[in-house]
Motif scaffolding. Structure first.
Motif, PDB file in Angstrom:
ATOM      1  N   ASN A 149       0.792  -1.219   0.000  1.00 55.87           N
ATOM      2  CA  ASN A 149       0.000   0.000   0.000  1.00 55.87           C
ATOM      3  C   ASN A 149       0.832   1.281   0.000  1.00 55.87           C
ATOM      4  OD1 ASN A 149      -2.544   1.149  -0.071  1.00 55.87           O
ATOM      5  ND2 ASN A 149      -2.602   1.424   2.150  1.00 55.87           N
ATOM      6  N   CYS A 150       1.835   1.307  -0.868  1.00 58.60           N
ATOM      7  CA  CYS A 150       2.684   2.493  -0.981  1.00 58.60           C
ATOM      8  C   CYS A 150       1.840   3.715  -1.353  1.00 58.60           C
ATOM      9  CB  CYS A 150       3.743   2.276  -2.059  1.00 58.60           C
ATOM     10  SG  CYS A 150       4.564   0.681  -1.941  1.00 58.60           S
ATOM     11  N   ILE A 151       0.676   3.468  -1.942  1.00 61.59           N
ATOM     12  CA  ILE A 151      -0.217   4.538  -2.370  1.00 61.59           C
ATOM     13  C   ILE A 151      -0.666   5.393  -1.184  1.00 61.59           C
ATOM     14  CG2 ILE A 151      -2.347   3.234  -2.142  1.00 61.59           C
ATOM     15  CD1 ILE A 151      -3.371   4.329  -4.634  1.00 61.59           C
ATOM     16  N   ALA A 152      -0.534   4.861   0.030  1.00 65.49           N
ATOM     17  CA  ALA A 152      -0.922   5.637   1.215  1.00 65.49           C
ATOM     18  C   ALA A 152      -0.045   6.875   1.373  1.00 65.49           C
ATOM     19  CB  ALA A 152      -0.842   4.771   2.470  1.00 65.49           C
ATOM     20  N   CYS A 153       1.163   6.840   0.810  1.00 63.84           N
ATOM     21  CA  CYS A 153       2.094   7.963   0.985  1.00 63.84           C
ATOM     22  C   CYS A 153       2.632   8.516  -0.325  1.00 63.84           C
ATOM     23  CB  CYS A 153       3.283   7.548   1.832  1.00 63.84           C
ATOM     24  SG  CYS A 153       2.926   7.307   3.558  1.00 63.84           S
ATOM     25  N   HIS A 154       2.425   7.807  -1.428  1.00 66.77           N
ATOM     26  CA  HIS A 154       3.039   8.237  -2.681  1.00 66.77           C
ATOM     27  C   HIS A 154       2.005   8.438  -3.781  1.00 66.77           C
ATOM     28  CE1 HIS A 154       7.235   7.832  -1.541  1.00 66.77           C
ATOM     29  NE2 HIS A 154       6.936   6.702  -0.924  1.00 66.77           N
ATOM     30  N   SER A 155       2.188   9.502  -4.551  1.00 67.91           N
ATOM     31  CA  SER A 155       1.339   9.708  -5.716  1.00 67.91           C
ATOM     32  C   SER A 155       2.075   9.213  -6.957  1.00 67.91           C
ATOM     33  CB  SER A 155       1.023  11.189  -5.863  1.00 67.91           C
ATOM     34  OG  SER A 155       2.218  11.913  -6.044  1.00 67.91           O
TER      35      SER A 155
END
Lengths: 227, 489
Positions: free
Chosen positions: A60-66
């Motif tokens: 879930n890198c999407i929690a911090c990265h766009s």
């Protein structure tokens, strides 16, 4: 009229539904075909890259990265060319994100390398002091699910006509081969070996030599592809 | 009132959902406080190995508070309010009773599976729509059961005219059904190919289209999860608790249909300066501003309901909760449109101002209203006097302080970061490296975590108060609780 509706739940519900469904039809449908067109020469993700994208989703890198560079000078200076709709044509799901606790990653493949990622994912603060990104050491031992990645590639090839096993740029060669599960596994392993060769972690190298692909190798393949 | 006295409402299901509201509230908010602290103190990422990182836990927090706490709260109130405004008891229909129980237990099953799969990292990765396809199918069944409950109860109602709260419950049901179905459309890869994990699926939409559908969903899930059903609650509980009639029927009518029509257009404001076409971005922006009207319409209607009765604000802590909830609703529905203005969005998007905005809305409006509803219902569900009013009072101030710390720190953090990202030196080069814009936030992340902790402590006080009411509160004669009311329900 409203009094009338309030005594007739069925018509009331129909009324509400029509009013709320309206906007979706007008906003989403007209542009659908155009927005799904890829930019010229866009290549589909290889099986290893898909496996890496799955690790990106799983942790879930999407929690911090766009993954969306907006058309401002301050963003293009920092991250590179602004993002185009057609670049995302094979992204299922889209991974634009909504929060930049860390930097945008849409073109991270242009300025970070395999060994940089290896150090950074193992211990971010060893590369960038004061980083608040978590370390992802478990990726060095968890094995990536290549078979499911193959299933995804085959699905999008068959259902959405994503151009696997085709000559995309017209040079007479197949650009991204998929083939059978055996072919695909061999190809993924070959790409993994190339990445492992640039890494220093012995457990990772050993795993790849055994024919297993740790998650870290897959996610690095994915990040190197983001350009 | 006459025929009402003869009706014995059956609150079995309402009680079950009150229980799950509190349970998921605790789980969701504990995780929320933990991940807030992780951003200030990253060592906290390693408490649970692979399962304890910020990124793995964040969906548990969001799903826990949205689909756990809030949905439970909506259903707890539905199974209470529905009977009363329709003037029919659940006990009259064994069928609807069975549906209600099935609804609860299947929902609990989905939630348990959701926790397990999300912890394992099995996710479709779309925000607030992470659950994989088998769980999505179960969610659909749960939703249909709720629909049966709503329309079943309506089918046997005695009160012909649907009270305002009913409009909002019906809209919640329809809105979420539509959004959820379309956004979660996916193809299970194992079924198509015979390879790999059977849990995996691939989205029906790609890239920009996926983004459009997702934010049409994401934005409106807020509409139909955090706005519409909460308005349903306040239209019932505020008049009940205060003994005041709703200020204006016309205003409620206008706000309702206005909200239904306008809200759905505003989703585009999540995609400003993205690759979706310009006209959609502008439409999202414009409609977001128009949205102030119906939003403030409801809020003003609520506040004016208290006209001439403001003394109740000092006497009754429940009124405090509800009036502050309306006020936070106004704040949040003004803040959202401001963030949707293109030039503001250029700074605000991707920063902590966005979670700041979300939390003044949810902590101040959604959670306050649901807690107030449960405070109001508890004596009537258990026939007990509320355990401690002074505890409610203390909780109120503690949580209000928590919210203020939360949103003020995130406003500053967001605007600071947004400005630093674009700052240039005298030669036009970027002035800050990315990590500079991270370290500067440390104090604000710390303050936010403290604010969250205060709020969490307040929630434990709430849970304790309800538990004590249930376990050892003084018996009370049910009929005395019915008196203070302008409505016949």
């Amino acid at each position: 009229m409203f009094h009338w509706l309030e005594e007739r739940p069925f018509f009331f519900a129909v009324g509400v539904f029509v009013v709320i469904a309206f906007a979706g039809l007008i906003e989403i449908l007209p542009n659908f075909a155009q927005a799904s067109r890829p930019i010229e020469g866009l290549k589909p993700y290889s099986v290893l890259e898909i496996a890496g994208k799955e690790v990106y989703k799983k942790d879930n890198c999407i929690a911090c990265h766009s993954q969306l560079i907006r058309p401002f000078k301050s963003e293009t200076d920092r991250y590179g060319m602004y993002s185009l709709s057609g670049e995302y044509a094979y992204d299922r799901p889209f991974l634009w994100g909504s929060k930049r606790t860390g930097p945008d990653l849409h073109r991270v493949g242009n300025y970070r390398t395999t060994d940089w990622h290896e150090n950074h994912m193992w211990e971010p603060t060893s590369v960038v002091p004061n980083s608040i990104m978590p370390a992802y050491k478990h990726m060095f031992s968890n094995i990536a699910d290549i078979e499911t990645a193959y299933a995804e590639a085959l699905t999008v090839k068959n259902v959405f006509n994503v151009p696997y096993d085709q000559d995309i740029n017209g040079d007479g060669n197949v650009d991204v081969a998929l083939g059978s599960w055996e072919d695909a596994r061999a190809q993924a392993l070959k790409e993994a070996e190339a990445i492992a060769a640039d890494m220093k972690n012995q457990d990772v190298k050993d795993a790849v030599a055994r024919g297993e692909i740790p998650e870290i190798v897959a996610i690095i393949a994915y990040m190197n592809r983001l350009k | 009132m006459q025929n009402n006295a003869a009706l014995e409402y059956d609150y079995t299901i309402a009680k079950m959902f009150v229980f799950s509201t509190i349970l998921f509230g605790i789980v969701g908010m504990v995780i929320g406080t933990l991940i807030a602290a992780q951003l200030a103190f990253p060592e906290l990422n390693y408490l649970l190995g692979e399962y304890g990182t910020f990124s793995r836990l964040r969906p548990l927090h969001t799903n826990g508070v949205i689909f756990g706490f809030t949905l439970s709260g909506i259903w707890a109130t539905w199974y209470y309010v529905g009977q009363r405004v329709l003037k029919v008891s659940m006990a009259e229909s064994p069928f609807l009773m069975a549906i209600g129980k099935l609804h609860f237990w299947l929902y609990m099953l989905v939630m348990v599976l959701a926790v397990v799969t999300l912890l394992m990292g099995i996710t479709a990765s779309k925000e607030y729509a992470q659950l994989e396809w088998p769980l999505d199918l179960l969610v659909v069944v749960v939703w249909v059961l709720w629909g049966l409950s709503i329309f079943g109860l309506i089918g046997i109602r005695r009160e012909k005219t649907l009270y305002i709260s009913m409009w909002y419950y019906i809209a919640t049901f329809l809105g979420i059904a539509m959004l959820y179905l379309f956004n979660n459309m996916a193809i299970p890869t194992q079924l198509v190919t015979g390879y790999g994990s059977w849990l995996h699926s691939v989205s029906m939409y790609a890239g920009t289209n996926d983004a459009l559908v997702q934010w049409w969903y994401g934005h409106n899930a807020v509409a139909f999860g955090f706005t519409v059903p909460i308005i349903a609650m306040i239209y019932y509980f505020l008049p009940k608790e205060s003994g005041q009639a709703v200020y204006s029927y016309k205003l409620s009518l206008l706000s309702f249909w206005g909200l239904m029509f306008v809200y759905l257009w505003a989703g585009g404001h999540h995609l400003i300066y993205s690759t979706v076409p310009d006209w959609m971005q502008s439409m999202g922006s414009v409609f977001s501003v128009v949205l102030i009207l119906p939003s403030w319409g409801s809020a003003i209607n609520m506040l004016l309901t208290m006209k001439g009765e403001w003394n109740q604000l000092t006497e009754n802590p429940l009124i405090k909760f509800m009036v502050l909830a309306s006020t936070f609703y106004m704040l949040s529905t003004l803040e959202g449109p401001i963030q949707s203005i293109k030039s503001v969005n250029a700074i605000a998007h991707f920063t902590d101002w966005i979670p700041g905005h979300v939390h003044d809305g949810v902590l101040g409006w959604v959670v306050f209203m649901i807690m107030a509803a449960i405070f109001h219902m508890a004596p009537r569900l258990f026939n007990k006097e509320l355990y401690s009013k002074s505890l409610v009072e203390k909780q109120f101030w503690l949580q209000t302080t928590g919210i203020v710390l939360y949103f003020s720190s995130m406003w500053i953090a967001g605007i600071t970061q947004g400005m630093m990202w674009r700052a240039v030196d005298e030669y036009g080069n970027l002035a800050y490296s990315f990590i500079d814009t991270v370290t500067v936030l440390h104090p604000y992340y710390t303050i936010r975590a403290v604010g969250g902790l205060l709020y969490l402590i307040g929630f434990f006080m709430f849970a304790y108060n309800i538990y004590k009411t249930f376990a050892s509160g003084k018996e009370v004669d049910g009929s005395t609780l019915q008196n203070k009311t302008p409505m016949s329900a």
